[in-house]
Design a protein around this motif. Structure first.
Motif, PDB file in Angstrom:
ATOM      1  N   MET A 228     -51.936  37.860 -16.039  1.00 38.18           N
ATOM      2  CA  MET A 228     -51.112  36.970 -15.712  1.00 38.18           C
ATOM      3  C   MET A 228     -50.768  37.415 -14.718  1.00 38.18           C
ATOM      4  N   MET A 229     -50.826  36.429 -13.310  1.00 39.47           N
ATOM      5  CA  MET A 229     -50.838  36.678 -12.185  1.00 39.47           C
ATOM      6  C   MET A 229     -49.196  36.853 -11.948  1.00 39.47           C
ATOM      7  N   MET A 230     -48.951  37.490 -10.795  1.00 37.83           N
ATOM      8  CA  MET A 230     -47.408  38.029 -10.507  1.00 37.83           C
ATOM      9  C   MET A 230     -47.100  37.541  -9.044  1.00 37.83           C
ATOM     10  N   MET A 231     -47.143  35.972  -9.481  1.00 41.28           N
ATOM     11  CA  MET A 231     -47.145  35.069  -8.231  1.00 41.28           C
ATOM     12  C   MET A 231     -45.301  35.504  -8.562  1.00 41.28           C
TER      13      MET A 231
ATOM     14  N   THR B 218     -43.313  38.325  -8.244  1.00 41.22           N
ATOM     15  CA  THR B 218     -43.246  40.101  -8.595  1.00 41.22           C
ATOM     16  C   THR B 218     -41.764  39.782  -7.298  1.00 41.22           C
TER      17      THR B 218
ATOM     18  N   ASP C 263     -50.545  27.013  -5.866  1.00 37.96           N
ATOM     19  CA  ASP C 263     -50.914  28.694  -5.176  1.00 37.96           C
ATOM     20  C   ASP C 263     -51.357  29.041  -6.270  1.00 37.96           C
TER      21      ASP C 263
ATOM     22  N   LEU D 295     -55.245  30.553  -7.580  1.00 34.59           N
ATOM     23  CA  LEU D 295     -55.738  31.532  -7.175  1.00 34.59           C
ATOM     24  C   LEU D 295     -56.724  31.788  -8.546  1.00 34.59           C
ATOM     25  N   HIS D 296     -55.789  30.918 -10.189  1.00 38.81           N
ATOM     26  CA  HIS D 296     -56.884  31.465 -11.256  1.00 38.81           C
ATOM     27  C   HIS D 296     -57.606  30.758 -11.273  1.00 38.81           C
ATOM     28  N   ARG D 297     -58.621  29.583  -9.733  1.00 39.43           N
ATOM     29  CA  ARG D 297     -59.773  29.482 -10.472  1.00 39.43           C
ATOM     30  C   ARG D 297     -60.933  30.326  -9.650  1.00 39.43           C
ATOM     31  N   LEU D 298     -60.713  31.062  -8.344  1.00 37.57           N
ATOM     32  CA  LEU D 298     -60.920  32.217  -8.237  1.00 37.57           C
ATOM     33  C   LEU D 298     -62.313  33.326  -9.175  1.00 37.57           C
ATOM     34  N   ALA D 299     -61.299  33.094 -10.956  1.00 37.96           N
ATOM     35  CA  ALA D 299     -62.374  34.247 -11.739  1.00 37.96           C
ATOM     36  C   ALA D 299     -62.847  33.110 -12.456  1.00 37.96           C
ATOM     37  N   THR D 300     -63.513  32.509 -13.311  1.00 36.93           N
ATOM     38  CA  THR D 300     -63.842  32.019 -14.909  1.00 36.93           C
ATOM     39  C   THR D 300     -64.441  32.738 -15.675  1.00 36.93           C
TER      40      THR D 300
END
Lengths: 217, 163
Positions: free
Chosen positions: A1-4, A6, A22, A26-31
């Motif tokens: 989970m992204m902690m956008m 917070t 965003d 940012l999720h596209r930074l690791a597949t």
């Protein structure tokens, strides 16, 4: 989970409207494929350094997906999907240690022998087993079950008699229902005295399938 | 009460977050892969002794921060600038990151912005926690993270362009 989301007294409220895009960005930074490679490296190094309490994998079979789990001693658990794999893994973590990792290599031998069994090419399993999860009278039942040969069956009453405790029919039934190593330890070969199928932790359909496979081979 | 959850949960749930963080800090490539591996190996070792109420993601991000520093020190002799995107092959055996333009944009950010973005936006740490890791005041970290994400949006997805 992204902690956008917070909560932070100093967080920048003017960014709020951008948070969803965003997050996408940012999720596209690791597949997932990149992570699969890293996971495999982690499995290898964890195994090399002796850090795993339990390694596990899943396999497909004619009786549905199966979870296979092993300690350093041997195969410790085979679970049917209806048992809920997450719940099974949590129980293993609590009983055997929380260093539980999906690490298929330790289960290669078990996976191959199960495949051969389902292909009708194997009539007994030859695997190191970890019997930690079998205790007391149930443990005695589990230890006895492999003596019931491929393609044959016994009643709960007969099993109880073989163990020198002919009145322990219900205890044999509950031992079968809690067998930590179904298929490999053949509790599916135990039926009711009246010829009825009896219960099965993998479901009666799975029991019928296994008995059918063994009679047909 | 110590941790009883299967470690695999932590890998599945937080593996992507940790990978984004170490890539933003070190650039996508072997150094980031090494930092990810060292982070999860260290986490696996420590796992049974971790208090059950630990915020696992924040804990992993802090471990990743230390491992990224170790990797940077280990590779300092090779003089690899950490704010450039390395073009060496990835040890994952897969093609370089699927988003080269996005990584170039991250790599082009000033270091403070990039680190603030890594630990706050990607790692989910609060500004105060990020400030503890990279120094400076929480307010400065907040500004740097906001400037960083704004610059990234502008560079990578200019206003009006389809995302």
């Amino acid at each position: 989970m992204m902690m956008m989301t917070t909560t932070d007294p100093t967080s920048d409220t003017q960014e709020t409207g951008h948070q969803h895009s965003d997050s996408d960005l940012l999720h596209r930074l690791a597949t997932p494929t990149e992570l699969a490679g890293l996971h495999r490296l982690l499995e290898i190094r964890a195994e090399q350094e002796g850090l795993l309490d339990v390694a596990y994998r899943t396999v497909d079979s004619p009786v549905g997906a199966l979870l296979l789990a092993a300690t350093g001693t041997g195969l410790v658990r085979v679970a049917y999907e209806r048992e809920d794999f997450d719940a099974v893994l949590e129980t293993l973590a609590a009983r055997l240690g929380p260093r539980v990792l999906r690490a298929p290599r330790r289960l290669d031998g078990a996976a191959v022998q199960l495949e051969e069994y389902f292909a009708g090419a194997r009539t007994r399993f030859d695997l190191p087993l970890d019997r930690t999860l079998s205790n007391g009278f149930r443990g005695q039942v589990h230890a006895y079950l492999p003596q019931i040969g491929y393609g044959s069956t016994q009643s709960y009453r007969e099993v109880a008699a073989h163990l020198g405790n002919p009145r322990a029919v219900r205890a044999v039934g509950s031992a079968c229902a809690t067998n930590p190593l179904p298929i490999v330890v053949p509790c599916h070969r135990v039926l009711r005295s009246d010829g009825g199928l009896g219960g099965y932790l993998g479901g009666t359909q799975a029991k019928t399938t296994l008995l059918g496979l063994e009679h047909a081979a | 009460m110590n941790m009883m959850q299967p470690f695999e949960h932590a890998v599945t749930e937080h593996g992507p977050t940790v990978l984004r963080v170490v890539r933003a800090v070190l650039g996508p490539g072997p150094d980031a892969d090494d930092a990810w591996s060292e982070t999860f190996l260290a986490a696996l070792r420590a796992w049974p002794d971790l208090p059950e109420d630990t915020n696992v993601q924040a804990w992993l991000v802090r471990v990743a921060h230390r491992k990224a520093i170790d990797v940077t020190r280990g590779t300092a002799r090779r003089a690899v600038p950490t704010d450039l995107v390395p073009d060496r092959p990835s040890t994952t055996g897969l093609p370089e990151s699927a988003e080269p333009d996005l990584w170039a944009a991250v790599g082009a950010l000033p270091e403070r912005q990039r680190l603030s973005l890594a630990y706050h936006y990607l790692g989910g740490l609060r500004h105060t926690e990020t400030a503890e890791l990279i120094g400076g005041t929480p307010e400065a970290v907040r500004r740097a993270a906001a400037d960083g994400i704004r610059a990234l949006r502008r560079t990578y997805a200019p206003e009006g362009a389809p995302r």
